[in-house]
Design an enzyme around this catalytic site. Structure first.
Site, PDB file in Angstrom:
ATOM      1  N   ASP A 172       0.806  -1.228   0.000  1.00  0.00           N
ATOM      2  CA  ASP A 172       0.000   0.000   0.000  1.00  0.00           C
ATOM      3  C   ASP A 172       0.836   1.275   0.000  1.00  0.00           C
ATOM      4  O   ASP A 172       0.320   2.378  -0.132  1.00  0.00           O
ATOM      5  CB  ASP A 172      -0.951   0.023   1.207  1.00  0.00           C
ATOM      6  N   TYR A 267      10.514   4.766   1.943  1.00  0.00           N
ATOM      7  CA  TYR A 267      11.298   3.787   2.717  1.00  0.00           C
ATOM      8  C   TYR A 267      12.759   3.705   2.279  1.00  0.00           C
ATOM      9  O   TYR A 267      13.561   3.053   2.933  1.00  0.00           O
ATOM     10  CB  TYR A 267      10.629   2.411   2.664  1.00  0.00           C
TER      11      TYR A 267
HETATM   12  N1  LIG Z   1       2.123  -5.016   2.006  1.00  0.00           N
HETATM   13  C1  LIG Z   1       1.824  -3.878   2.661  1.00  0.00           C
HETATM   14  O1  LIG Z   1       1.998  -2.803   2.134  1.00  0.00           O
HETATM   15  C2  LIG Z   1       1.290  -3.942   4.036  1.00  0.00           C
HETATM   16  C3  LIG Z   1       0.686  -2.845   4.650  1.00  0.00           C
HETATM   17  C4  LIG Z   1       0.234  -2.950   5.967  1.00  0.00           C
HETATM   18  C5  LIG Z   1       0.389  -4.174   6.625  1.00  0.00           C
HETATM   19  N2  LIG Z   1       0.997  -5.201   5.993  1.00  0.00           N
HETATM   20  C6  LIG Z   1       1.195  -6.505   6.623  1.00  0.00           C
HETATM   21  O2  LIG Z   1      -0.073  -7.072   6.939  1.00  0.00           O
HETATM   22  C7  LIG Z   1       0.104  -8.014   7.991  1.00  0.00           C
HETATM   23  C8  LIG Z   1      -0.860  -7.732   9.104  1.00  0.00           C
HETATM   24  O3  LIG Z   1      -0.462  -6.573   9.808  1.00  0.00           O
HETATM   25  P1  LIG Z   1      -1.023  -6.250  11.253  1.00  0.00           P
HETATM   26  O4  LIG Z   1      -0.190  -5.188  11.832  1.00  0.00           O
HETATM   27  O5  LIG Z   1      -2.471  -6.043  11.172  1.00  0.00           O
HETATM   28  O6  LIG Z   1      -0.707  -7.626  11.997  1.00  0.00           O
HETATM   29  P2  LIG Z   1      -1.413  -8.309  13.238  1.00  0.00           P
HETATM   30  O7  LIG Z   1      -0.329  -8.924  14.045  1.00  0.00           O
HETATM   31  O8  LIG Z   1      -2.377  -7.369  13.855  1.00  0.00           O
HETATM   32  O9  LIG Z   1      -2.290  -9.494  12.573  1.00  0.00           O
HETATM   33  C9  LIG Z   1      -1.771 -10.542  11.877  1.00  0.00           C
HETATM   34  C10 LIG Z   1      -2.599 -11.791  12.133  1.00  0.00           C
HETATM   35  O10 LIG Z   1      -2.019 -12.874  11.392  1.00  0.00           O
HETATM   36  C11 LIG Z   1      -2.249 -14.051  12.143  1.00  0.00           C
HETATM   37  N3  LIG Z   1      -1.417 -15.145  11.666  1.00  0.00           N
HETATM   38  C12 LIG Z   1      -0.109 -15.370  11.906  1.00  0.00           C
HETATM   39  N4  LIG Z   1       0.286 -16.498  11.280  1.00  0.00           N
HETATM   40  C13 LIG Z   1      -0.803 -16.990  10.626  1.00  0.00           C
HETATM   41  C14 LIG Z   1      -1.009 -18.128   9.803  1.00  0.00           C
HETATM   42  N5  LIG Z   1      -0.017 -18.985   9.518  1.00  0.00           N
HETATM   43  N6  LIG Z   1      -2.254 -18.334   9.303  1.00  0.00           N
HETATM   44  C15 LIG Z   1      -3.262 -17.480   9.585  1.00  0.00           C
HETATM   45  N7  LIG Z   1      -3.120 -16.386  10.366  1.00  0.00           N
HETATM   46  C16 LIG Z   1      -1.889 -16.144  10.875  1.00  0.00           C
HETATM   47  C17 LIG Z   1      -1.962 -13.614  13.569  1.00  0.00           C
HETATM   48  O11 LIG Z   1      -2.479 -14.526  14.506  1.00  0.00           O
HETATM   49  C18 LIG Z   1      -2.620 -12.240  13.611  1.00  0.00           C
HETATM   50  O12 LIG Z   1      -3.942 -12.307  14.075  1.00  0.00           O
HETATM   51  C19 LIG Z   1       1.577  -7.896   8.390  1.00  0.00           C
HETATM   52  O13 LIG Z   1       2.331  -8.842   7.676  1.00  0.00           O
HETATM   53  C20 LIG Z   1       1.926  -6.501   7.931  1.00  0.00           C
HETATM   54  O14 LIG Z   1       3.297  -6.321   7.780  1.00  0.00           O
HETATM   55  C21 LIG Z   1       1.435  -5.108   4.724  1.00  0.00           C
HETATM   56  O1  LIG Z   2       4.369   0.822  11.198  1.00  0.00           O
HETATM   57  P1  LIG Z   2       3.026   0.467  10.699  1.00  0.00           P
HETATM   58  O2  LIG Z   2       2.585  -0.904  11.144  1.00  0.00           O
HETATM   59  O3  LIG Z   2       1.991   1.536  10.877  1.00  0.00           O
HETATM   60  O4  LIG Z   2       3.154   0.391   9.115  1.00  0.00           O
HETATM   61  C1  LIG Z   2       4.038  -0.414   8.453  1.00  0.00           C
HETATM   62  C2  LIG Z   2       3.541  -0.499   7.045  1.00  0.00           C
HETATM   63  O5  LIG Z   2       3.747   0.716   6.390  1.00  0.00           O
HETATM   64  C3  LIG Z   2       3.300   0.832   5.066  1.00  0.00           C
HETATM   65  O6  LIG Z   2       1.921   1.019   5.031  1.00  0.00           O
HETATM   66  C4  LIG Z   2       1.454   2.300   5.438  1.00  0.00           C
HETATM   67  C5  LIG Z   2       1.180   3.228   4.298  1.00  0.00           C
HETATM   68  O7  LIG Z   2       2.308   3.390   3.508  1.00  0.00           O
HETATM   69  C6  LIG Z   2       0.715   4.561   4.812  1.00  0.00           C
HETATM   70  O8  LIG Z   2       0.376   5.354   3.706  1.00  0.00           O
HETATM   71  C7  LIG Z   2      -0.482   4.431   5.709  1.00  0.00           C
HETATM   72  O9  LIG Z   2      -1.641   4.085   4.966  1.00  0.00           O
HETATM   73  O10 LIG Z   2      -0.248   3.455   6.679  1.00  0.00           O
HETATM   74  C8  LIG Z   2       0.194   2.179   6.218  1.00  0.00           C
HETATM   75  C9  LIG Z   2       0.393   1.295   7.407  1.00  0.00           C
HETATM   76  O11 LIG Z   2      -0.099   1.782   8.578  1.00  0.00           O
HETATM   77  C10 LIG Z   2       3.849  -0.304   4.269  1.00  0.00           C
HETATM   78  O12 LIG Z   2       3.396  -0.307   2.964  1.00  0.00           O
HETATM   79  C11 LIG Z   2       3.683  -1.629   4.897  1.00  0.00           C
HETATM   80  O13 LIG Z   2       4.276  -2.639   4.148  1.00  0.00           O
HETATM   81  C12 LIG Z   2       4.207  -1.600   6.291  1.00  0.00           C
HETATM   82  O14 LIG Z   2       3.928  -2.797   6.897  1.00  0.00           O
HETATM   83 MN   LIG Z   3       4.297  -2.209   2.014  1.00  0.00          MN
END
Ligand SMILES: NC(=O)c1ccc[n+]([C@@H]2O[C@H](COP(=O)([O-])OP(=O)(O)OC[C@H]3O[C@@H](n4cnc5c(N)ncnc54)[C@H](O)[C@@H]3O)[C@@H](O)[C@H]2O)c1
Ligand SMILES: O=P(O)(O)OC[C@H]1O[C@H](O[C@H]2[C@H](O)[C@@H](O)[C@@H](O)O[C@@H]2CO)[C@H](O)[C@@H](O)[C@@H]1O
Ligand SMILES: [Mn+2]
Length: 444
Positions: A172, A267
């Site tokens: 995102d 980043y």
């Molecule tokens: N790609 C992006 O740009 C982006 C942006 C924001 C968040 N994220 C990612 O999204 C994910 C969720 O973030 P969050 O802060 O809400 O995390 P969170 O810890 O609140 O929630 C993650 C959930 O995944 C569950 N989980 C762990 N292993 C699992 C498995 N094998 N099968 C099913 N469920 C499982 C956990 O129990 C937990 O409830 C993280 O990996 C975060 O880095 C990615």
């Molecule tokens: O430190 P966190 O958990 O708040 O965020 C880590 C994630 O950061 C990015 O997502 C951001 C996004 O870029 C920003 O615009 C806004 O919408 O908040 C998001 C997350 O809170 C990033 O892309 C993720 O991969 C990171 O996990």
């Molecule tokens: Mn990301």
């Protein structure tokens, strides 16, 4: 003719992002009619903190949509069209360790960038592959739209270990930055712009920003970013973001200075100004602590309130670009919209002078059969050099996971631009092995 109704499972149902994604799904039923919404997690207690509220969010919009929260993979993944995945293996307490272990050795401690992201990658691969396998076993025609981090390492693992799976890895971050770019350029919405972008996940550059009339907006935006980073006029007048995010958006002013013909992903600060980042971070209170004290608490308490009152009325759940982007992608796949979207895909010549087998972040056209990457041409030496080092690091992490290799993980850490020497890399590796006994393969 009535539109086909879809069935969606959210993997990582206990994620802090689940309620906003569920709310965004049911706010878009005109674009994406639904017949079923399922939450799946392997931590029942955590998922249950959100499940009742998600059920209320769904049923308030349309009581005919089936809702289910389960920890049984068969129940979760049967009769599914789309899996929206965002798992965090080890949850936030392991993120805290990733960040603190690095910072205590004077190195960037961040969720996805630098050694913390590499440690997280070693934990995530198994969990993501496990969910792909459930999806393919119980709903072989389904698509997985995967946010699970660290997206670069996860994407390399899905490319290598599940090459034929219907998985799309996404981020995102560019979406959030594009909204700021649109504001700075004086446009209402990021979709009012035509862009070109290339790079790796959390490691890329915009090379074109135009309005729909073809006016080049990039120089004007660069001038703003040189002074204010991606902090918009509205944000300067009335700051809404947390200080740590404002700092990241502001630091883009120093990143853009290295190549003012492009606009950088925020980043890149972790790789290009790692000394600054370490000086400004507190090794005793990192972003994981901040998230646990803010977003996690806020989301769980809003969900508790919704569940207790039996209604969403009077409760506040923030909806961000994060949820909108994954729902747009689901719509593009379900209804062949051919929307142009940034995805993390195998390069295969899209960046002409870069490895074919690297996972890169570039614009793609998305329709019912998946994505078609767009050619981004040749890239300059500065970006190419940085990306080659970073992609080698990411590939070495996946090698280490595949081969249970201590040496490959040491090489990977040594290769990372945030790590100053092989000695520091080895010290970090030994600390991370100790902390990740429950999650990493045993390295030999
Ligand atoms: N790609 C992006 O740009 C982006 C942006 C924001 C968040 N994220 C990612 O999204 C994910 C969720 O973030 P969050 O802060 O809400 O995390 P969170 O810890 O609140 O929630 C993650 C959930 O995944 C569950 N989980 C762990 N292993 C699992 C498995 N094998 N099968 C099913 N469920 C499982 C956990 O129990 C937990 O409830 C993280 O990996 C975060 O880095 C990615
Ligand atoms: O430190 P966190 O958990 O708040 O965020 C880590 C994630 O950061 C990015 O997502 C951001 C996004 O870029 C920003 O615009 C806004 O919408 O908040 C998001 C997350 O809170 C990033 O892309 C993720 O991969 C990171 O996990
Ligand atoms: Mn990301």
């Amino acid at each position: 003719m009535e539109k086909r109704k879809s069935s969606v499972v959210i993997a990582g149902g206990g994620s802090t992002y689940t309620p906003e994604i569920v709310a965004t799904l049911v706010n878009n039923l005109d674009r994406l009619p639904l017949r079923k919404v399922v939450l799946y997690d392997n931590d029942e207690e955590r998922q249950n903190k959100l499940a009742k509220a998600c059920e209320i969010i769904v049923k308030e919009k349309d009581p005919a949509i089936e809702f289910l929260a389960t920890v049984d993979p068969k129940e979760a993944y049967t009769d599914i069209d789309f899996c929206l995945a965002h798992i965090r293996v080890g949850q936030l307490p392991m993120r805290e360790l990733d960040e603190k272990i690095a910072l205590r050795r004077g190195v960037v401690g961040q969720e996805t960038c630098g050694p913390g992201g590499m440690a997280y990658g070693m934990r995530s691969i198994d969990g993501v592959l496990e969910n792909i396998d459930y999806m393919e076993k119980y709903s072989p025609n389904a698509w997985m739209l995967n946010y699970s981090n660290p997206a670069a390492i996860v994407a390399e693992a899905t490319r290598r270990f599940r090459p034929n799976s219907k998985v799309i890895n996404i981020c995102d971050m560019p979406i959030g930055i594009e909204q700021a770019i649109a504001d700075i350029a004086g446009l209402n919405d990021r979709k009012d712009m035509d862009i070109r972008y290339y790079g790796l996940n959390h490691f890329g550059w915009w090379t074109k920003i135009e309005d729909k009339d073809g006016t080049d907006l990039l120089p004007k935006v660069v001038e703003w970013v040189k002074k204010n980073g991606y902090i918009t006029k509205d944000e300067i007048e009335d700051p809404q973001s947390e200080a740590s995010w404002s700092d990241t958006y502001m630091k883009a002013k120093d990143v853009v200075a290295l190549d003012p013909t492009t606009l950088p992903n925020t980043y890149l600060k972790y790789y290009l100004y790692s000394d600054y980042v370490v000086e400004h971070d507190n090794p005793e209170y990192t972003r994981a602590n901040e998230v646990m004290d803010t977003r996690e608490k806020d989301v769980f308490s809003a969900c508790k309130q919704i569940a207790e009152r039996g209604t969403t009325k009077g409760s506040y759940l923030e909806i961000t670009n994060h949820a909108t982007f994954i729902v747009d992608l689901t719509v593009a796949l379900a209804f062949n919209t051919k929307e142009r979207m940034l995805l993390i895909v195998e390069n295969n010549g899209a960046i002409e002078n870069f490895s074919a087998d690297a996972m890169v972040e570039i614009p793609c056209i998305v329709g019912k059969d998946g994505y078609e990457p767009l050619a981004m041409g040749k890239i300059p030496t500065f970006q190419k050099g940085l990306m080659e080092q970073q992609v080698a690091c990411e590939k070495l992490v996946v090698d280490a996971w595949e081969e249970n290799s201590y040496l490959k993980m040491w090489q990977a850490l040594t290769m990372n631009k945030c790590v100053p020497s092989a000695k520091v890399a080895k010290d970090l590796l030994d600390d991370y092995i100790e902390a990740n006994k429950e999650y990493w393969p045993e390295l030999k």
